[in-house]
Design a protein around this motif. Structure first.
Motif, PDB file in Angstrom:
ATOM      1  N   ALA A   5       0.833  -1.204   0.000  1.00  0.00           N
ATOM      2  CA  ALA A   5       0.000   0.000   0.000  1.00  0.00           C
ATOM      3  C   ALA A   5       0.868   1.256   0.000  1.00  0.00           C
ATOM      4  O   ALA A   5       0.523   2.265  -0.633  1.00  0.00           O
ATOM      5  N   GLY A   6       1.998   1.200   0.709  1.00  0.00           N
ATOM      6  CA  GLY A   6       2.907   2.349   0.739  1.00  0.00           C
ATOM      7  C   GLY A   6       3.462   2.663  -0.635  1.00  0.00           C
ATOM      8  O   GLY A   6       3.485   3.830  -1.072  1.00  0.00           O
ATOM      9  N   TYR A   7       3.901   1.637  -1.354  1.00  0.00           N
ATOM     10  CA  TYR A   7       4.434   1.864  -2.698  1.00  0.00           C
ATOM     11  C   TYR A   7       3.322   2.233  -3.694  1.00  0.00           C
ATOM     12  O   TYR A   7       3.549   3.014  -4.622  1.00  0.00           O
ATOM     13  N   PHE A   8       2.124   1.683  -3.472  1.00  0.00           N
ATOM     14  CA  PHE A   8       0.995   2.066  -4.314  1.00  0.00           C
ATOM     15  C   PHE A   8       0.675   3.544  -4.128  1.00  0.00           C
ATOM     16  O   PHE A   8       0.455   4.278  -5.103  1.00  0.00           O
ATOM     17  N   ALA A   9       0.673   3.993  -2.864  1.00  0.00           N
ATOM     18  CA  ALA A   9       0.413   5.406  -2.578  1.00  0.00           C
ATOM     19  C   ALA A   9       1.518   6.292  -3.143  1.00  0.00           C
ATOM     20  O   ALA A   9       1.249   7.390  -3.652  1.00  0.00           O
ATOM     21  N   LYS A  10       2.757   5.819  -3.094  1.00  0.00           N
ATOM     22  CA  LYS A  10       3.863   6.601  -3.653  1.00  0.00           C
ATOM     23  C   LYS A  10       3.676   6.789  -5.156  1.00  0.00           C
ATOM     24  O   LYS A  10       3.923   7.884  -5.697  1.00  0.00           O
ATOM     25  N   GLY A  11       3.236   5.746  -5.845  1.00  0.00           N
ATOM     26  CA  GLY A  11       2.969   5.863  -7.274  1.00  0.00           C
ATOM     27  C   GLY A  11       1.871   6.864  -7.557  1.00  0.00           C
ATOM     28  O   GLY A  11       1.934   7.632  -8.532  1.00  0.00           O
ATOM     29  N   MET A  12       0.859   6.896  -6.700  1.00  0.00           N
ATOM     30  CA  MET A  12      -0.217   7.864  -6.876  1.00  0.00           C
ATOM     31  C   MET A  12       0.273   9.281  -6.614  1.00  0.00           C
ATOM     32  O   MET A  12      -0.161  10.241  -7.270  1.00  0.00           O
ATOM     33  N   LEU A  13       1.194   9.437  -5.669  1.00  0.00           N
ATOM     34  CA  LEU A  13       1.800  10.750  -5.420  1.00  0.00           C
ATOM     35  C   LEU A  13       2.572  11.225  -6.647  1.00  0.00           C
ATOM     36  O   LEU A  13       2.497  12.394  -7.040  1.00  0.00           O
ATOM     37  N   THR A  14       3.313  10.308  -7.256  1.00  0.00           N
ATOM     38  CA  THR A  14       4.091  10.642  -8.450  1.00  0.00           C
ATOM     39  C   THR A  14       3.183  11.113  -9.578  1.00  0.00           C
ATOM     40  O   THR A  14       3.534  12.041 -10.326  1.00  0.00           O
ATOM     41  N   ASP A  15       2.001  10.507  -9.692  1.00  0.00           N
ATOM     42  CA  ASP A  15       1.057  10.855 -10.753  1.00  0.00           C
ATOM     43  C   ASP A  15       0.117  11.988 -10.359  1.00  0.00           C
ATOM     44  O   ASP A  15      -0.846  12.276 -11.075  1.00  0.00           O
ATOM     45  N   ASP A  16       0.378  12.619  -9.207  1.00  0.00           N
ATOM     46  CA  ASP A  16      -0.456  13.720  -8.715  1.00  0.00           C
ATOM     47  C   ASP A  16      -1.885  13.277  -8.445  1.00  0.00           C
ATOM     48  O   ASP A  16      -2.842  14.025  -8.635  1.00  0.00           O
ATOM     49  N   ARG A  21       0.878  16.797   0.398  1.00  0.00           N
ATOM     50  CA  ARG A  21       1.070  16.691   1.853  1.00  0.00           C
ATOM     51  C   ARG A  21       1.080  15.242   2.339  1.00  0.00           C
ATOM     52  O   ARG A  21       1.456  14.972   3.478  1.00  0.00           O
ATOM     53  N   ALA A  22       0.647  14.320   1.499  1.00  0.00           N
ATOM     54  CA  ALA A  22       0.612  12.908   1.896  1.00  0.00           C
ATOM     55  C   ALA A  22       1.984  12.264   1.841  1.00  0.00           C
ATOM     56  O   ALA A  22       2.160  11.125   2.290  1.00  0.00           O
ATOM     57  N   VAL A  66      11.588  10.756  -2.640  1.00  0.00           N
ATOM     58  CA  VAL A  66      12.499  10.068  -1.730  1.00  0.00           C
ATOM     59  C   VAL A  66      12.632   8.608  -2.130  1.00  0.00           C
ATOM     60  O   VAL A  66      11.786   8.053  -2.840  1.00  0.00           O
ATOM     61  N   SER A  67      13.719   7.975  -1.668  1.00  0.00           N
ATOM     62  CA  SER A  67      13.913   6.552  -1.912  1.00  0.00           C
ATOM     63  C   SER A  67      13.019   5.750  -0.970  1.00  0.00           C
ATOM     64  O   SER A  67      12.913   6.050   0.220  1.00  0.00           O
ATOM     65  N   GLY A  68      12.364   4.709  -1.502  1.00  0.00           N
ATOM     66  CA  GLY A  68      11.463   3.912  -0.678  1.00  0.00           C
ATOM     67  C   GLY A  68      10.147   4.621  -0.459  1.00  0.00           C
ATOM     68  O   GLY A  68       9.816   5.613  -1.114  1.00  0.00           O
ATOM     69  N   VAL A  69       9.367   4.115   0.502  1.00  0.00           N
ATOM     70  CA  VAL A  69       8.065   4.711   0.808  1.00  0.00           C
ATOM     71  C   VAL A  69       8.275   5.945   1.675  1.00  0.00           C
ATOM     72  O   VAL A  69       8.999   5.888   2.674  1.00  0.00           O
ATOM     73  N   PRO A  70       7.665   7.083   1.326  1.00  0.00           N
ATOM     74  CA  PRO A  70       7.799   8.287   2.152  1.00  0.00           C
ATOM     75  C   PRO A  70       7.344   8.041   3.585  1.00  0.00           C
ATOM     76  O   PRO A  70       6.315   7.379   3.816  1.00  0.00           O
ATOM     77  N   ARG A  95       6.030  10.047   5.782  1.00  0.00           N
ATOM     78  CA  ARG A  95       4.715  10.623   6.083  1.00  0.00           C
ATOM     79  C   ARG A  95       3.599   9.735   5.546  1.00  0.00           C
ATOM     80  O   ARG A  95       2.559   9.583   6.178  1.00  0.00           O
ATOM     81  N   THR A  96       3.815   9.143   4.383  1.00  0.00           N
ATOM     82  CA  THR A  96       2.802   8.260   3.793  1.00  0.00           C
ATOM     83  C   THR A  96       2.559   7.049   4.685  1.00  0.00           C
ATOM     84  O   THR A  96       1.406   6.674   4.949  1.00  0.00           O
ATOM     85  N   LEU A  97       3.634   6.413   5.156  1.00  0.00           N
ATOM     86  CA  LEU A  97       3.493   5.262   6.053  1.00  0.00           C
ATOM     87  C   LEU A  97       2.787   5.645   7.351  1.00  0.00           C
ATOM     88  O   LEU A  97       1.937   4.903   7.845  1.00  0.00           O
ATOM     89  N   LEU A  98       3.142   6.805   7.889  1.00  0.00           N
ATOM     90  CA  LEU A  98       2.526   7.245   9.149  1.00  0.00           C
ATOM     91  C   LEU A  98       1.031   7.505   8.961  1.00  0.00           C
ATOM     92  O   LEU A  98       0.221   7.148   9.822  1.00  0.00           O
ATOM     93  N   ILE A  99       0.662   8.122   7.852  1.00  0.00           N
ATOM     94  CA  ILE A  99      -0.755   8.384   7.585  1.00  0.00           C
ATOM     95  C   ILE A  99      -1.523   7.074   7.449  1.00  0.00           C
ATOM     96  O   ILE A  99      -2.598   6.890   8.035  1.00  0.00           O
ATOM     97  N   LEU A 100      -0.961   6.144   6.678  1.00  0.00           N
ATOM     98  CA  LEU A 100      -1.600   4.835   6.535  1.00  0.00           C
ATOM     99  C   LEU A 100      -1.750   4.151   7.890  1.00  0.00           C
ATOM    100  O   LEU A 100      -2.791   3.550   8.187  1.00  0.00           O
TER     101      LEU A 100
END
Length: 456
Positions: A309-320, A325-326, A331-335, A337-342
């Motif tokens: 889910a972290g890497y899926f969310a990172k891909g969505m961040l890349t695609d705007d 803020r998520a 960054v390398s790996g899962v951000p 802040r993204t992991l903390l929010i999840l």
């Protein structure tokens, strides 16, 4: 092409591990509450829907790869973008899938705590306060911490982990069949009177979250050798195996632990295992083995789902497709802040929700996404990659499951119905506000200008 890190064996382990890894332990009690002795049939129906959805994913993946410059393929969001060109719809599918992952992790954490409390010597409360919510939150926090450190099981390790989980459940199922046929004086109940009713279909809809693990392979294609051939083989092997195991476990548990199914369904597996072990004087040991297996399976499922889910969310961040803020997609790996929010959202779900509500919410999310992918594949049926029948059955099954799920919640669990409905409306409103923000920004100045003119 994939880099060859994972072959067919690893791919099957990942797909099967994603389904067996916590699903049966978390949903069995909820599903048996609906279908009773016909629970095995509910799992069969859910497996058929999963196969149709998998067929649609495979076909869309091949078409998306043909249209692209490489073999990376993609998942639900990529498919919607490729075949509709609608980034808003793709983003909304992505958000729905992300919330499905959150619901899955909350469900696993809930089950983890239930089986922890079932261990000998572990109290269910301290000072009048129930331990279940606290244990669930702590296990989520622990795996968020591990993922922040970059911990992940390798393909070889996943082979071992999945083998252990599968062997425990298969041994439980086979031993249960032997006990039911040769030791128990009671006849085996198959629930045949319920097979023509809607209850198995409603139960299948609730259980669908237990069959979603296979689609994670589409996000790891760069690590899989010859993904266009390996992934379909892995999926078409793993789903039938999961279906057989679920059916076997459901049949044994319902027949050997009828009282537990009625009064303590979440951990009825422990009671069934104790009954089987009691035939050879190992009742306590058998119960402990199942409890530890459940802890192991649900824990590893949380870890794997959080990672994906972290890497899926990172891909969505890349695609705007998610707010900046998520997390920082550069960054390398899962951000972090993204992991903390999840983690925080998952902890809130598992602490304050009931297992039936969490399971229903997660299953609805995957029914929507997988049903939408079947409909999308049905639209591509004129190509030589996709036949019409499987996606048609999947789209019909998804629509029927969606309607019956809400009907069941409304008639049997009214509080859960309103909770799920409110969450769905809130998520949909947030998605529209985010993806239509440019339109809103254009309209707001126009409204302000009219107001100023009227004031003058």
């Amino acid at each position: 092409m994939g880099d060859g890190s994972f072959g067919l064996t690893e791919a099957v382990s990942m797909a099967l591990g994603g389904m067996i890894g916590g699903g049966i332990y978390a949903v069995l009690g909820v599903v048996t509450g609906i279908a009773r002795a016909a629970t095995w049939f509910a799992f069969l129906l859910a497996g058929i829907f999963a196969i149709c959805a998998a067929y649609s994913y495979v076909g869309l993946n091949e078409l998306a790869t043909d249209d692209g410059d490489d073999d990376s393929g993609g998942g639900s969001v990529t498919f919607v973008q490729s075949f509709t060109g609608n980034s808003t719809l793709a983003g909304m599918i992505g958000w729905t899938l992300l919330f499905g992952y959150v619901g899955s992790m909350a469900m696993y954490a809930f089950a983890f705590a239930e089986f922890t409390i079932s261990l000998p010597g572990v109290p269910s409360s301290i000072g009048g306060l129930p331990l279940r919510p606290g244990i669930s939150v702590l296990v989520i926090a622990g795996f968020v911490g591990l993922n922040l450190l970059g911990t992940r099981a390798t393909g070889s390790a996943e082979n071992v982990l999945t083998s252990v989980k599968v062997l425990v459940l298969v041994a439980f199922g086979l031993a249960g069949v032997v006990y039911a046929l040769f030791v128990s004086s009671e006849s085996v109940a198959f629930g045949t009177s319920r097979l023509t009713s809607f209850s198995p279909i409603m139960a299948a809809a609730v259980s669908f979250v237990a069959f979603q693990g296979w689609q994670l392979l589409f996000y790891d294609q760069e690590s899989i050798a010859d993904p266009l051939e390996t992934i379909p083989k892995a999926i078409y092997l793993s789903i039938p195996v999961a279906v057989v195991i679920y059916m076997l476990v459901a049949l044994v548990t319902y027949n050997l632990a009828p009282s537990a199914i009625q009064h303590n369904p979440h951990t009825a597996l422990v009671n069934a295992a104790s009954t089987i072990g009691g035939a050879v004087g190992l009742a306590s040991a058998a119960g402990i083995v199942i409890s530890l297996s459940a802890l192991f399976s649900t824990g590893s499922a949380i870890n794997a789902t959080l990672f994906s889910a972290g890497y899926f969310a990172k891909g969505m961040l890349t695609d705007d497709l998610l707010p900046d803020r998520a997390g920082d997609a550069s960054v390398s790996g899962v951000p972090t802040r993204t992991l903390l929010i999840l983690g925080v959202v998952t902890a809130a779900f598992t602490a304050y929700g009931s297992l039936s509500a969490i399971t229903a919410f997660a299953s609805l999310s995957f029914i929507i996404v997988f049903g939408a992918m079947c409909a999308l594949a049905l639209g591509q049926r004129d190509t030589d990659r996709i036949a019409a029948a499987p996606p048609a059955v999947g789209a019909l099954g998804g629509g029927l499951s969606f309607v019956l799920m809400f009907y069941h919640l409304y008639t049997a669990e009214r509080g859960t119905f309103y909770a799920v409905l409110l969450i769905a409306v809130a998520v949909f409103a947030a998605e529209l506000l985010y993806f239509e923000r440019d339109v809103l920004e254009e309209e707001i100045p126009y409204v302000d200008h009219d107001a100023e003119t009227a004031a003058d």
